[in-house]
Write a protein that holds these residues in place. Structure first.
Motif, mmCIF file in Angstrom:
data_model
loop_
_atom_site.group_PDB
_atom_site.id
_atom_site.type_symbol
_atom_site.label_atom_id
_atom_site.label_comp_id
_atom_site.label_asym_id
_atom_site.label_seq_id
_atom_site.Cartn_x
_atom_site.Cartn_y
_atom_site.Cartn_z
ATOM 1 N N THR A 57 17.474 47.546 32.135
ATOM 2 C CA THR A 57 18.024 46.274 31.673
ATOM 3 C C THR A 57 19.008 46.497 30.531
ATOM 4 O OG1 THR A 57 15.765 45.541 32.014
ATOM 5 C CG2 THR A 57 17.311 43.911 31.194
ATOM 6 N N THR A 58 18.682 47.433 29.643
ATOM 7 C CA THR A 58 19.578 47.698 28.515
ATOM 8 C C THR A 58 20.967 48.054 29.023
ATOM 9 O OG1 THR A 58 17.696 48.568 27.320
ATOM 10 C CG2 THR A 58 19.864 49.036 26.408
ATOM 11 N N ALA A 118 18.699 46.841 18.922
ATOM 12 C CA ALA A 118 18.233 45.494 19.251
ATOM 13 C C ALA A 118 17.554 45.484 20.619
ATOM 14 C CB ALA A 118 19.399 44.519 19.232
ATOM 15 N N SER A 119 18.127 46.261 21.584
ATOM 16 C CA SER A 119 17.525 46.307 22.917
ATOM 17 C C SER A 119 16.128 46.903 22.860
ATOM 18 C CB SER A 119 18.389 47.145 23.861
ATOM 19 O OG SER A 119 19.715 46.728 23.787
ATOM 20 N N ILE A 120 15.969 47.936 22.020
ATOM 21 C CA ILE A 120 14.631 48.536 21.876
ATOM 22 C C ILE A 120 13.691 47.522 21.226
ATOM 23 C CG2 ILE A 120 13.317 50.361 20.736
ATOM 24 C CD1 ILE A 120 15.838 52.105 20.999
ATOM 25 N N ALA A 121 14.208 46.828 20.186
ATOM 26 C CA ALA A 121 13.381 45.864 19.463
ATOM 27 C C ALA A 121 12.935 44.737 20.396
ATOM 28 C CB ALA A 121 14.163 45.293 18.284
ATOM 29 N N LEU A 122 13.787 44.392 21.357
ATOM 30 C CA LEU A 122 13.449 43.317 22.296
ATOM 31 C C LEU A 122 12.626 43.840 23.465
ATOM 32 C CD1 LEU A 122 16.839 41.427 22.321
ATOM 33 C CD2 LEU A 122 14.681 40.588 21.415
ATOM 34 N N ASN A 123 12.267 45.124 23.407
ATOM 35 C CA ASN A 123 11.438 45.743 24.438
ATOM 36 C C ASN A 123 12.075 45.679 25.826
ATOM 37 O OD1 ASN A 123 9.268 47.228 25.153
ATOM 38 N ND2 ASN A 123 7.926 45.467 25.546
#
Lengths: 242, 219
Positions: free
Chosen positions: B130-131, B120-125
């Protein structure tokens, strides 16, 4: 880490020691340090035996003993887990003679470290016995086994497998805490290192060799326990099939 | 007489002052252990290529005695021009030693984060920083606090090792009192009781924190 990596690390460490031993600055210290290492090994093995005996006794008394024995075992475990190993060692070494009990430094070392690790070990044993599946206990009762039979034939053999990895960790802790015995005048590896350091001031070669020798010993313990674990879990239908 | 109460009372203030040093060493050591351990655990994930080297390093630190590491820092580093006083060398050695253990604790925490959170963190760029800061660490730390607490108690019980390089903490003070008065019974027993009391108290505190965290995190 896989067993292959561990063996590779052990071989690498031995090779590094071998290469260093060809240099005169290092080879000078090796015989004395190895003598010290032998004492370290003796204390570790005897301490480990005492620790296993105490661990099993304390765990069984806490689980199944009559009330006074149960309290005694609890007090033992809490005291030895609650205070520092060095304090225990000094207490046995300096305070017992005041009560007229004279024991030599080697016995004090084995006693203090064995009792210390045994206290942690009793929790390991207790946990492992508790981890045996409920059905096994119920089946033993259904088969009308006495408590001793149940423990000896059904529970302990299965608990044994679960105990091996945590005991392996404890044995490494034990090996490392043998360095403390240098502070009660025993000539173990750490003691020899300090002594040589004080007389020659060749700090770098001495302490490098000492660290490498300890590393070899702990890797040997880790690898040995892994093999034991593999052997012991043969025939047990547990976890992922290999 | 085997146990002398008057003598025990007389040395109590001296030991109490030394206990402050012990507690300072414990807290400083644990701050190093907790932060450096976190850094090691994050580096393991953030730089997968370094994973192998980090494992070997952690294994190396965990497989050798802390006493030797303390000596190493205290005696060997001056050869390379880094001179540390006994307290600093001892605290750093203890901190680094326990950082190796703590890094494994954090790793267990990170391993328990569902993969969907990373995806999800990757998908939210989100950036890697920040991740970790906002997504992973806030979820990974609370479950491992009890394990960290256990290492705090373990670290506390290792501080008497500092007496080997003559830091004036509890054990060293007790030994000095013993060698000056030839009475070892009272000082060493008092030190033992102090450690027992502190360990029991901190075990209770950890249990309290554990319950608090269990109430807060939704499972």
């Amino acid at each position: 880490m896989g067993i292959g990596t561990l063996v590779a690390m052990l071989v690498t460490t031995l090779v590094v020691i071998g290469v260093l031993a060809t240099q005169e600055t290092y080879s000078l210290f090796l015989p004395g340090l190895l003598q010290g290492a032998w004492l370290t090994i003796q204390i570790t093995i005897l301490g480990a035996l005492l620790a296993v005996v105490m661990g099993v006794l304390a765990a069984l008394s806490r689980l199944y003993g009559p009330a006074p024995l149960r309290w005694l075992a609890t007090v033992y475990v809490e005291i030895f887990r609650g205070t520092s190993a060095l304090v225990q060692l000094f207490w046995l070494f300096f305070v017992l003679p005041q009560f007229g009990i004279l024991i030599d430094a080697f016995s004090v070392a084995v006693l203090a470290l064995g009792l210390n690790v045994g206290a942690y070990g009793s929790e390991v044993v207790r946990g492992a016995i508790g981890s045996v599946a409920r059905g096994q206990w119920e089946a033993s009762i259904a088969l009308n086994m006495s408590r001793a039979q149940m423990l000896r034939r059904i529970i302990l053999p299965q608990a044994f497998v679960a105990m091996i990895p945590p005991w392996g960790n404890l044995f490494i802790e034990l090996l490392k805490s043998t360095a403390l015995v240098s502070l009660i005048t025993l000539g173990d590896l750490a003691f020899r290192a300090q002594q040589m350091n004080q007389t020659t001031l060749k700090t770098v070669p001495i302490f490098t060799l000492v660290l490498l020798i300890y590393l070899v010993m702990s890797l040997a313990i880790t690898i040995g326990m892994r093999f034991l674990e593999q052997r012991a879990s043969l025939g047990l239908a547990r976890g992922r099939s290999a | 007489m085997i146990w002398d109460w008057a003598f025990a009372l007389e040395i109590l203030p001296t030991l109490a002052r030394a206990a402050v040093v012990t507690i300072q060493a414990t807290l400083l050591g644990f701050v190093i252990a907790a932060l450096l351990g976190l850094a090691i655990a994050v580096a393991r994930i953030a730089v997968p290529r370094a994973g192998w080297a980090i494992s070997v390093l952690v294994e190396l630190i965990r497989s050798t005695p802390l006493l030797i590491q303390i000596f190493f820092l205290y005696f060997v580093l001056p050869n390379f021009g880094i001179v540390l006083d006994a307290f600093a060398a001892g605290v750093i050695a203890i901190g680094v030693h326990y950082a190796a253990y703590c890094s494994e604790v954090y790793r267990a925490g990170f391993d328990n984060i569902p993969r969907g959170q990373w995806e999800a963190s990757i998908a939210l760029n989100l950036s890697a920083w920040t991740t970790f800061k906002d997504i992973i660490i806030p979820q990974a730390i609370p479950p491992v606090v009890p394990a960290l607490g256990n290492y705090l108690v373990a670290l506390f019980k290792e501080t008497p090792l500092l007496s080997a390089i003559a830091v004036l903490e509890l054990m060293q003070t007790a030994k000095i009192i013993g060698s000056e008065t030839f009475r070892y019974t009272e000082p060493i027993t008092l030190v033992g009781l102090f450690f027992l009391a502190m360990s029991l108290v901190s075990a209770m505190l950890i249990r309290g924190v554990e319950e608090l965290l269990n109430r807060r995190t939704i499972r």
